[in-house]
Write a protein that holds these residues in place. Sequence first.
Motif, PDB file in Angstrom:
ATOM      1  N   LEU A 192      21.399  32.254  19.442  1.00 24.27           N
ATOM      2  CA  LEU A 192      21.752  30.876  19.732  1.00 24.27           C
ATOM      3  C   LEU A 192      20.680  29.988  19.127  1.00 24.27           C
ATOM      4  CD1 LEU A 192      23.809  29.345  21.570  1.00 24.27           C
ATOM      5  CD2 LEU A 192      22.156  29.574  23.408  1.00 24.27           C
ATOM      6  N   VAL A 193      21.091  28.932  18.422  1.00 18.38           N
ATOM      7  CA  VAL A 193      20.139  27.929  17.947  1.00 18.38           C
ATOM      8  C   VAL A 193      20.382  26.672  18.772  1.00 18.38           C
ATOM      9  CG1 VAL A 193      21.645  27.165  16.039  1.00 18.38           C
ATOM     10  CG2 VAL A 193      19.182  26.679  15.980  1.00 18.38           C
ATOM     11  N   MET A 194      19.291  26.082  19.259  1.00 18.12           N
ATOM     12  CA  MET A 194      19.398  24.916  20.132  1.00 18.12           C
ATOM     13  C   MET A 194      18.387  23.862  19.722  1.00 18.12           C
ATOM     14  SD  MET A 194      19.509  27.009  23.747  1.00 18.12           S
ATOM     15  CE  MET A 194      18.284  28.229  23.235  1.00 18.12           C
ATOM     16  N   VAL A 195      18.746  22.614  19.945  1.00 19.92           N
ATOM     17  CA  VAL A 195      17.785  21.530  19.826  1.00 19.92           C
ATOM     18  C   VAL A 195      17.648  20.935  21.227  1.00 19.92           C
ATOM     19  CG1 VAL A 195      19.458  19.761  19.077  1.00 19.92           C
ATOM     20  CG2 VAL A 195      17.034  19.501  18.515  1.00 19.92           C
ATOM     21  N   VAL A 196      16.403  20.802  21.668  1.00 19.21           N
ATOM     22  CA  VAL A 196      16.092  20.334  23.016  1.00 19.21           C
ATOM     23  C   VAL A 196      15.445  18.957  22.889  1.00 19.21           C
ATOM     24  CG1 VAL A 196      14.852  20.838  25.157  1.00 19.21           C
ATOM     25  CG2 VAL A 196      15.732  22.726  23.737  1.00 19.21           C
ATOM     26  N   THR A 197      16.157  17.935  23.363  1.00  8.99           N
ATOM     27  CA  THR A 197      15.716  16.555  23.178  1.00  8.99           C
ATOM     28  C   THR A 197      15.430  15.910  24.532  1.00  8.99           C
ATOM     29  OG1 THR A 197      17.196  16.437  21.271  1.00  8.99           O
ATOM     30  CG2 THR A 197      16.299  14.361  22.095  1.00  8.99           C
ATOM     31  N   PRO A 198      14.203  15.428  24.753  1.00 11.88           N
ATOM     32  CA  PRO A 198      13.913  14.752  26.018  1.00 11.88           C
ATOM     33  C   PRO A 198      14.710  13.456  26.134  1.00 11.88           C
ATOM     34  CG  PRO A 198      11.906  15.034  24.693  1.00 11.88           C
ATOM     35  CD  PRO A 198      13.050  15.489  23.874  1.00 11.88           C
ATOM     36  N   LEU A 199      15.247  13.227  27.324  1.00 17.55           N
ATOM     37  CA  LEU A 199      15.988  11.992  27.597  1.00 17.55           C
ATOM     38  C   LEU A 199      15.138  10.998  28.373  1.00 17.55           C
ATOM     39  CD1 LEU A 199      19.409  13.572  28.621  1.00 17.55           C
ATOM     40  CD2 LEU A 199      18.784  12.568  26.415  1.00 17.55           C
ATOM     41  N   GLY A 200      14.011  11.444  28.854  1.00 15.16           N
ATOM     42  CA  GLY A 200      13.117  10.573  29.627  1.00 15.16           C
ATOM     43  C   GLY A 200      12.416  11.372  30.693  1.00 15.16           C
ATOM     44  N   THR A 201      11.330  10.821  31.193  1.00 19.10           N
ATOM     45  CA  THR A 201      10.597  11.520  32.237  1.00 19.10           C
ATOM     46  C   THR A 201      11.297  11.331  33.570  1.00 19.10           C
ATOM     47  OG1 THR A 201       9.169   9.617  32.563  1.00 19.10           O
ATOM     48  CG2 THR A 201       8.369  11.334  31.067  1.00 19.10           C
ATOM     49  N   ALA A 202      11.040  12.244  34.460  1.00 22.24           N
ATOM     50  CA  ALA A 202      11.661  12.239  35.777  1.00 22.24           C
ATOM     51  C   ALA A 202      10.559  12.412  36.812  1.00 22.24           C
ATOM     52  CB  ALA A 202      12.666  13.382  35.856  1.00 22.24           C
ATOM     53  N   PRO A 203      10.859  12.143  38.084  1.00 25.98           N
ATOM     54  CA  PRO A 203       9.826  12.323  39.112  1.00 25.98           C
ATOM     55  C   PRO A 203       9.316  13.761  39.130  1.00 25.98           C
ATOM     56  CG  PRO A 203      11.731  11.177  40.008  1.00 25.98           C
ATOM     57  CD  PRO A 203      12.110  11.648  38.632  1.00 25.98           C
ATOM     58  N   TYR A 204       8.042  13.898  39.399  1.00 28.02           N
ATOM     59  CA  TYR A 204       7.418  15.214  39.452  1.00 28.02           C
ATOM     60  C   TYR A 204       7.970  15.997  40.635  1.00 28.02           C
ATOM     61  CZ  TYR A 204       4.024  18.838  40.361  1.00 28.02           C
ATOM     62  OH  TYR A 204       3.434  20.053  40.607  1.00 28.02           O
ATOM     63  N   SER A 205       8.150  17.286  40.438  1.00 32.15           N
ATOM     64  CA  SER A 205       8.464  18.175  41.551  1.00 32.15           C
ATOM     65  C   SER A 205       7.786  19.513  41.305  1.00 32.15           C
ATOM     66  CB  SER A 205       9.975  18.325  41.743  1.00 32.15           C
ATOM     67  OG  SER A 205      10.584  18.717  40.555  1.00 32.15           O
ATOM     68  N   GLU A 206       7.572  20.266  42.364  1.00 24.95           N
ATOM     69  CA  GLU A 206       6.808  21.506  42.322  1.00 24.95           C
ATOM     70  C   GLU A 206       7.537  22.579  41.511  1.00 24.95           C
ATOM     71  OE1 GLU A 206       4.060  24.055  42.375  1.00 24.95           O
ATOM     72  OE2 GLU A 206       3.723  22.116  43.314  1.00 24.95           O
ATOM     73  N   THR A 207       6.808  23.320  40.690  1.00 23.55           N
ATOM     74  CA  THR A 207       7.397  24.344  39.830  1.00 23.55           C
ATOM     75  C   THR A 207       7.418  25.721  40.477  1.00 23.55           C
ATOM     76  OG1 THR A 207       5.293  24.894  38.787  1.00 23.55           O
ATOM     77  CG2 THR A 207       6.610  23.155  37.744  1.00 23.55           C
ATOM     78  N   GLY A 208       6.975  25.822  41.704  1.00 23.32           N
ATOM     79  CA  GLY A 208       6.954  27.120  42.374  1.00 23.32           C
ATOM     80  C   GLY A 208       5.933  28.068  41.782  1.00 23.32           C
ATOM     81  N   GLY A 209       4.856  27.524  41.201  1.00 22.12           N
ATOM     82  CA  GLY A 209       3.809  28.348  40.634  1.00 22.12           C
ATOM     83  C   GLY A 209       4.051  28.773  39.197  1.00 22.12           C
ATOM     84  N   ARG A 210       5.205  28.467  38.655  1.00 21.45           N
ATOM     85  CA  ARG A 210       5.506  28.801  37.259  1.00 21.45           C
ATOM     86  C   ARG A 210       4.966  27.709  36.351  1.00 21.45           C
ATOM     87  NH1 ARG A 210      11.928  30.185  37.971  1.00 21.45           N
ATOM     88  NH2 ARG A 210      11.664  31.110  39.986  1.00 21.45           N
ATOM     89  N   PRO A 211       4.600  28.042  35.110  1.00 20.50           N
ATOM     90  CA  PRO A 211       4.137  27.001  34.198  1.00 20.50           C
ATOM     91  C   PRO A 211       5.246  26.011  33.847  1.00 20.50           C
ATOM     92  CG  PRO A 211       4.223  29.136  33.089  1.00 20.50           C
ATOM     93  CD  PRO A 211       4.518  29.381  34.530  1.00 20.50           C
ATOM     94  N   ILE A 212       6.494  26.495  33.841  1.00 19.77           N
ATOM     95  CA  ILE A 212       7.670  25.654  33.594  1.00 19.77           C
ATOM     96  C   ILE A 212       8.761  26.148  34.527  1.00 19.77           C
ATOM     97  CG2 ILE A 212       9.394  24.865  31.915  1.00 19.77           C
ATOM     98  CD1 ILE A 212       7.598  26.037  29.722  1.00 19.77           C
ATOM     99  N   PHE A 213       9.529  25.229  35.085  1.00 19.35           N
ATOM    100  CA  PHE A 213      10.744  25.599  35.793  1.00 19.35           C
ATOM    101  C   PHE A 213      11.900  24.858  35.146  1.00 19.35           C
ATOM    102  CE2 PHE A 213      13.959  24.750  39.101  1.00 19.35           C
ATOM    103  CZ  PHE A 213      14.409  26.051  39.248  1.00 19.35           C
TER     104      PHE A 213
END
Length: 195
Positions: free
Chosen positions: A136-157
């Motif tokens: 799969l080839v994908m392009v990931v485009t940010p639409l804007g920042t959102a309020p912070y929320s906890e990642t459950g200890g993962r570097p990214i959720f």
Amino acid sequence: MNSLVLTDSGRKLEKYWQSIRKADEVPRRGDFRLTSDIAPLMPHLVIAELDDNDLVFRLAGSGLTERQGLNITGKRYGDFAEPMQVARAAARIIALHATPCGFVSVHREEYQRGFAADVEVVGFPLRTDNGEGRMLVMVVTPLGTAPYSETGGRPIFMAPASRFEFIDVGQGEPDDNAIVQWAERGALSQGKRAE
């Protein structure tokens, strides 16, 4: 171009994918080459391969690495998403290859660095060069920042998609409700929990 896609990046990827496609086949990975059309998208491109019912990120652009604070190349989607999300994604990739089409989704990425972003993901299928594997080839485009929320200890959720739609490129589109139900039944039979 498809009106479902919100961003210029997504529309450019769709146009390029259509240009490398031969007849009604899914293009091979080797057909996807760096051209002047695709070069501006490279920082936000991801190429992933379906492997053992999970996605392995084979390439992640530098723009993603910068935003996410981590290079996800070589990592699995399951490292950043819930098991049921992974099951749905795997089933959808199989469907993208069975009925060649694209997809557009919007989801939230939450970063351990203290912020989150809503992103649009536009993707299209690729075959491995031997024709056997599903990519799969994908392009990931940010639409804007959102309020912070906890990642459950993962570097990214990577949160579940708030929007998911297939993009018909002339051969129809799969029934997403049926795909999701099939994926969830399979995941639950393997003891994975629903969200």
